[in-house]
Motif scaffolding. Structure first.
Motif, short mmCIF file in Angstrom:
data_model
loop_
_atom_site.label_atom_id
_atom_site.label_comp_id
_atom_site.label_asym_id
_atom_site.label_seq_id
_atom_site.Cartn_x
_atom_site.Cartn_y
_atom_site.Cartn_z
N ARG A 54 7.46 100.84 34.51
CA ARG A 54 6.07 100.44 35.31
C ARG A 54 5.06 100.48 34.25
O ARG A 54 4.09 99.28 34.72
N ALA A 55 4.77 101.04 33.37
CA ALA A 55 3.73 101.13 32.29
C ALA A 55 3.78 99.65 31.62
O ALA A 55 2.74 98.89 31.68
N ARG A 56 5.01 99.22 31.30
CA ARG A 56 5.02 98.12 30.70
C ARG A 56 4.55 97.03 31.53
O ARG A 56 4.09 95.95 30.86
N SER A 57 4.79 96.78 32.77
CA SER A 57 4.17 95.77 33.58
C SER A 57 2.77 95.62 33.63
O SER A 57 2.16 94.45 33.86
N LEU A 58 2.12 96.69 33.34
CA LEU A 58 0.79 96.68 33.05
C LEU A 58 0.16 96.20 31.73
O LEU A 58 -0.84 95.90 31.39
N ALA A 59 1.09 96.71 30.75
CA ALA A 59 0.79 96.31 29.56
C ALA A 59 1.08 95.23 29.01
O ALA A 59 0.35 94.66 27.94
N PRO A 61 0.44 92.05 30.04
CA PRO A 61 -0.62 91.08 29.90
C PRO A 61 -1.40 91.24 28.77
O PRO A 61 -2.04 90.34 27.99
N LEU A 62 -1.65 92.47 28.53
CA LEU A 62 -2.62 92.78 27.13
C LEU A 62 -1.62 92.30 25.92
O LEU A 62 -2.31 92.07 24.82
N GLU A 63 -0.26 92.76 25.78
CA GLU A 63 0.63 92.61 24.42
C GLU A 63 0.35 90.89 24.51
O GLU A 63 0.48 90.38 23.36
N LYS A 64 0.32 90.18 25.62
CA LYS A 64 0.42 88.78 25.65
C LYS A 64 -1.02 88.03 24.65
O LYS A 64 -0.96 87.28 24.03
N ILE A 65 -2.13 89.02 25.16
CA ILE A 65 -3.32 88.36 24.61
C ILE A 65 -3.30 88.95 22.98
O ILE A 65 -3.54 88.07 22.19
N LEU A 66 -2.83 89.89 22.70
CA LEU A 66 -2.73 90.42 21.33
C LEU A 66 -1.76 89.70 20.64
O LEU A 66 -1.84 89.73 19.22
N LEU A 104 -2.51 103.38 25.64
CA LEU A 104 -2.85 104.32 26.52
C LEU A 104 -2.06 104.16 27.62
O LEU A 104 -1.69 105.08 28.56
N VAL A 105 -1.90 103.08 27.95
CA VAL A 105 -1.06 102.62 29.37
C VAL A 105 0.40 103.20 29.06
O VAL A 105 0.86 103.76 29.88
N LEU A 106 1.00 102.74 27.68
CA LEU A 106 2.37 102.80 27.46
C LEU A 106 2.80 104.34 27.21
O LEU A 106 3.82 104.95 27.26
N ARG A 138 -8.79 94.92 37.43
CA ARG A 138 -8.23 94.88 38.71
C ARG A 138 -6.78 95.25 39.15
O ARG A 138 -6.69 95.98 40.04
N LYS A 139 -6.12 94.83 37.99
CA LYS A 139 -4.53 95.40 38.11
C LYS A 139 -4.61 96.82 38.07
O LYS A 139 -3.49 97.56 38.72
N LEU A 140 -5.14 97.57 36.98
CA LEU A 140 -5.08 98.89 36.73
C LEU A 140 -5.60 99.52 37.98
O LEU A 140 -5.34 100.46 38.36
N ALA A 141 -6.79 98.87 38.53
CA ALA A 141 -7.31 99.32 40.01
C ALA A 141 -6.48 99.33 40.85
O ALA A 141 -6.32 100.45 41.98
N ALA A 142 -5.63 98.38 41.06
CA ALA A 142 -4.59 98.43 42.17
C ALA A 142 -3.43 99.09 41.87
O ALA A 142 -3.08 99.67 43.00
#
Length: 238
Positions: A54-59, A61-66, A104-106, A138-142
């Motif tokens: 579940r955490a990876r689904s949030l992370a 998009p961030l890893e894609k940027i990085l 922090l998400v992972l 927005r995704k973190l808030a959702a």
């Protein structure tokens, strides 16, 4: 909200992580306790099992940027990509802030029902990434994380405002209840609230951009008048 509260300062901490906790606890440093707290949270290992999925689904998009994943090896952070491992202090500061959020998400520090306070997320961030950061917020808030962002950035606030103004055009997975607060200390301390940026009637962000547009329009008008006058003089001389 019953989960933990996390404060992300405007200055990133990933590059200073190595040895910081021990130094803070044994020496006098010119850093407040929030830097020590975030380093303690960053020290956590990644989650395992369904919670990691579940955490990876949030992370992701961030890893894609990085362009890679964040790894804590020994007492030092690295950005791991197909090109190899890059030490954190060699990564652009704006990306280091996103890398901290990813870790922090992972590692489970940012969980459902937790609270995130983020001071000026746009600081040292490539402007092209501001809209992506707004989407991630927005995704973190959702997901169920309550977020408080303090910012002086017009782009970031406008992106978040558009999510409320055109909410029917945003996917449900990215929907979040967003509120805007405008704080002023002069002449008296006042607080404005609204569902969109336009609801804040006394807003320095919008006001200064409007003034900038007016100045630009005035300069353009004067330049055109000057050019028209020069052309007229040339015509009379002929």
């Amino acid at each position: 909200m019953s989960g933990p509260a996390i404060f992300l300062p405007s200055r990133e901490t990933l590059a200073m992580y190595e040895g910081f906790i021990q130094a803070y606890e044994t020496r006098e440093l010119s850093f407040d306790e929030t830097y020590r707290d975030i380093c303690v949270l960053l020290s956590g290992s990644p989650l395992l099992g369904p919670r990691l999925a579940r955490a990876r689904s949030l992370a992701e998009p961030l890893e894609k940027i990085l362009g890679g994943s964040v790894r804590l090896t020994g007492n030092r952070f690295y950005l791991t990509s197909p090109e190899g491992n890059l030490e954190a202090h060699l990564v652009a500061e704006g990306h280091r802030k996103l890398a901290s959020l990813t870790h922090l998400v992972l590692n489970g520090s940012l969980l459902q029902n937790s609270v995130l306070f983020w001071d000026e997320p746009e600081a040292n961030l490539n402007p092209r990434l501001v809209s992506v950061v707004a989407e991630i917020l927005r995704k973190l808030a959702a997901f169920g994380i309550q977020i408080f962002v303090s910012t002086h950035d017009y782009l970031l606030t406008s992106e978040l405002s558009m999510a409320m103004e055109f909410s029917e055009l945003f996917p449900m997975a990215e929907s979040a209840d967003i509120r805007f607060f405008g704080l002023s200390v002069s002449p008296d301390f006042t607080v404005q609230t609204g569902n969109t940026l336009a609801d804040l009637t006394d807003n320095d962000l919008v006001g200064e951009f409007a003034d900038h547009y007016d100045r630009q329009s005035e300069f353009m008008r004067r330049l055109l008048n000057k050019q028209a006058g020069a052309s007229s003089v040339k015509g009379e001389r002929k």
